[in-house]
Design a protein around this motif. Structure first.
Motif, PDB file in Angstrom:
ATOM      1  N   GLU A 126      53.727  21.282  90.798  1.00 49.69           N
ATOM      2  CA  GLU A 126      52.885  20.507  91.736  1.00 49.69           C
ATOM      3  C   GLU A 126      53.475  20.582  93.144  1.00 49.69           C
ATOM      4  OE1 GLU A 126      50.102  18.608  91.003  1.00 49.69           O
ATOM      5  OE2 GLU A 126      50.134  18.802  88.831  1.00 49.69           O
ATOM      6  N   ALA A 130      51.694  22.179  96.425  1.00 46.33           N
ATOM      7  CA  ALA A 130      51.525  21.417  97.677  1.00 46.33           C
ATOM      8  C   ALA A 130      52.100  22.185  98.867  1.00 46.33           C
ATOM      9  CB  ALA A 130      52.193  20.049  97.546  1.00 46.33           C
ATOM     10  N   GLN A 133      49.492  24.475  99.962  1.00 49.72           N
ATOM     11  CA  GLN A 133      48.432  23.722 100.654  1.00 49.72           C
ATOM     12  C   GLN A 133      48.847  23.437 102.093  1.00 49.72           C
ATOM     13  OE1 GLN A 133      47.581  20.160  98.303  1.00 49.72           O
ATOM     14  NE2 GLN A 133      47.869  21.318  96.429  1.00 49.72           N
ATOM     15  N   LEU A 149      42.051  18.010 103.454  1.00 53.20           N
ATOM     16  CA  LEU A 149      42.428  18.254 102.054  1.00 53.20           C
ATOM     17  C   LEU A 149      41.604  17.336 101.155  1.00 53.20           C
ATOM     18  CD1 LEU A 149      44.512  19.950 100.461  1.00 53.20           C
ATOM     19  CD2 LEU A 149      46.025  17.964 100.515  1.00 53.20           C
ATOM     20  N   GLN A 150      40.953  17.907 100.154  1.00 55.86           N
ATOM     21  CA  GLN A 150      40.081  17.128  99.271  1.00 55.86           C
ATOM     22  C   GLN A 150      40.482  17.294  97.812  1.00 55.86           C
ATOM     23  OE1 GLN A 150      38.041  14.983 100.594  1.00 55.86           O
ATOM     24  NE2 GLN A 150      38.660  15.729 102.612  1.00 55.86           N
ATOM     25  N   HIS A 151      40.042  16.316  96.982  1.00 55.61           N
ATOM     26  CA  HIS A 151      40.385  16.330  95.548  1.00 55.61           C
ATOM     27  C   HIS A 151      39.155  15.956  94.724  1.00 55.61           C
ATOM     28  CE1 HIS A 151      44.237  15.918  97.630  1.00 55.61           C
ATOM     29  NE2 HIS A 151      44.674  16.677  96.635  1.00 55.61           N
ATOM     30  N   SER A 153      38.647  17.282  91.557  1.00 56.58           N
ATOM     31  CA  SER A 153      38.918  17.531  90.149  1.00 56.58           C
ATOM     32  C   SER A 153      38.981  16.191  89.423  1.00 56.58           C
ATOM     33  CB  SER A 153      40.283  18.207  89.971  1.00 56.58           C
ATOM     34  OG  SER A 153      40.138  19.567  89.876  1.00 56.58           O
ATOM     35  N   LYS A 173      43.863  21.953  91.604  1.00 55.07           N
ATOM     36  CA  LYS A 173      44.665  20.855  92.167  1.00 55.07           C
ATOM     37  C   LYS A 173      44.055  20.257  93.428  1.00 55.07           C
ATOM     38  CE  LYS A 173      47.821  21.276  89.067  1.00 55.07           C
ATOM     39  NZ  LYS A 173      47.922  20.251  88.024  1.00 55.07           N
ATOM     40  N   ALA A 174      43.518  21.097  94.307  1.00 54.12           N
ATOM     41  CA  ALA A 174      43.049  20.578  95.600  1.00 54.12           C
ATOM     42  C   ALA A 174      42.108  21.573  96.258  1.00 54.12           C
ATOM     43  CB  ALA A 174      44.246  20.305  96.513  1.00 54.12           C
ATOM     44  N   GLN A 175      41.351  21.058  97.210  1.00 51.96           N
ATOM     45  CA  GLN A 175      40.442  21.897  97.998  1.00 51.96           C
ATOM     46  C   GLN A 175      40.727  21.642  99.475  1.00 51.96           C
ATOM     47  OE1 GLN A 175      38.516  19.277  95.947  1.00 51.96           O
ATOM     48  NE2 GLN A 175      39.484  20.423  94.301  1.00 51.96           N
TER      49      GLN A 175
END
Ligand SMILES: Cc1cc2nc3c(=O)[nH]c(=O)nc-3n(C[C@H](O)[C@H](O)[C@H](O)COP(=O)(O)O)c2cc1C
Length: 202
Positions: A126, A130, A133, A149-151, A153, A173-175
């Motif tokens: 993780e 990150a 990201q 940063l968006q989530h 999931s 994990k993230a967008q």
């Protein structure tokens, strides 16, 4: 005081939500940023478990249209309309999205190889994700793109697998949503530095 290009980029990176369907750099340059991040980001034991899907233009809009439809179906039309719908439209207005995944296979291989640390490897994965990201968020900002940063999931996971032929085992994990900025970042309050850093031996 020190003021390297790197530190200036760190200071310049912000969450920018007002974005347009334009980019000051080419698709090839965006792809280069993504390749550079994935090649040079550190990972624990150099396991390189991060995976990335870059969606541009029509593909980016497809992601946010689908995500909106899934969200609407989940929370209902009434709850969706208003701020949530506006937020999703804001993301759709952008130029691209970077989806960050973790491949569990290299992580499991490390756990098998080093049983004493087995429970740590997914946490360190993780962290490594990150780092990717953050590199890309900062690099996009440095090249004139606004990003946030968006989530979404697990809501969007199966849709992503179906739409873009992503291996089902990859964990989303993230967008990171980006586009040419059409507004500024919001005011940000920073807690006192002195309360958050201890220095000894200066
Ligand atoms: C781990 C992490 C998760 C975050 N998740 C979201 C998120 O889901 N949606 C969002 O709009 N912003 C998200 N953010 C952005 C933060 O809200 C934002 O970074 C913070 O308010 C500071 O503002 P700045 O990015 O402009 O410096 C996230 C940031 C981090 C580091």
């Amino acid at each position: 005081m020190l003021s390297s290009a790197f530190l200036q980029a760190v200071v310049g990176r912000r969450s920018v939500y007002q974005i347009a369907n334009r980019s000051p750099i080419s698709d090839q340059e965006i792809r280069h940023l993504v390749s550079t991040a994935i090649l040079h980001a550190p990972s624990c034991f150099n396991s390189q478990s991060t995976r990335i899907v870059l969606l541009l233009k029509e593909e980016h809009r497809k992601f946010w249209d689908n995500a909106s439809n899934i969200l609407k179906a989940k929370i209902g039309e009434d709850a969706f309309h208003g701020p949530t719908e506006q937020k999703m439209k804001g993301f759709r207005n952008g130029y691209g999205s970077i989806l960050f995944f973790e491949d569990p296979e290299p992580v499991q291989a490390l756990a098998d190889k080093f049983p004493a640390y087995a429970s740590n490897f997914s946490i360190w994965a993780e962290h490594a994700n990150a780092i990717h990201q953050y590199i890309l968020w900062t690099a996009l900002s440095e090249h004139g793109l606004g990003a946030s940063l968006q989530h979404y999931s697990p809501l969007v996971d199966s849709m992503v697998v179906e739409q873009w032929n992503v291996p089902a085992k990859w964990e989303l994990k993230a967008q990171l949503v980006f586009g040419e900025p059409t507004g500024s970042a919001r005011e940000k309050e920073c807690l006192s530095v002195e309360d958050r850093i201890l220095v000894y031996g200066e």
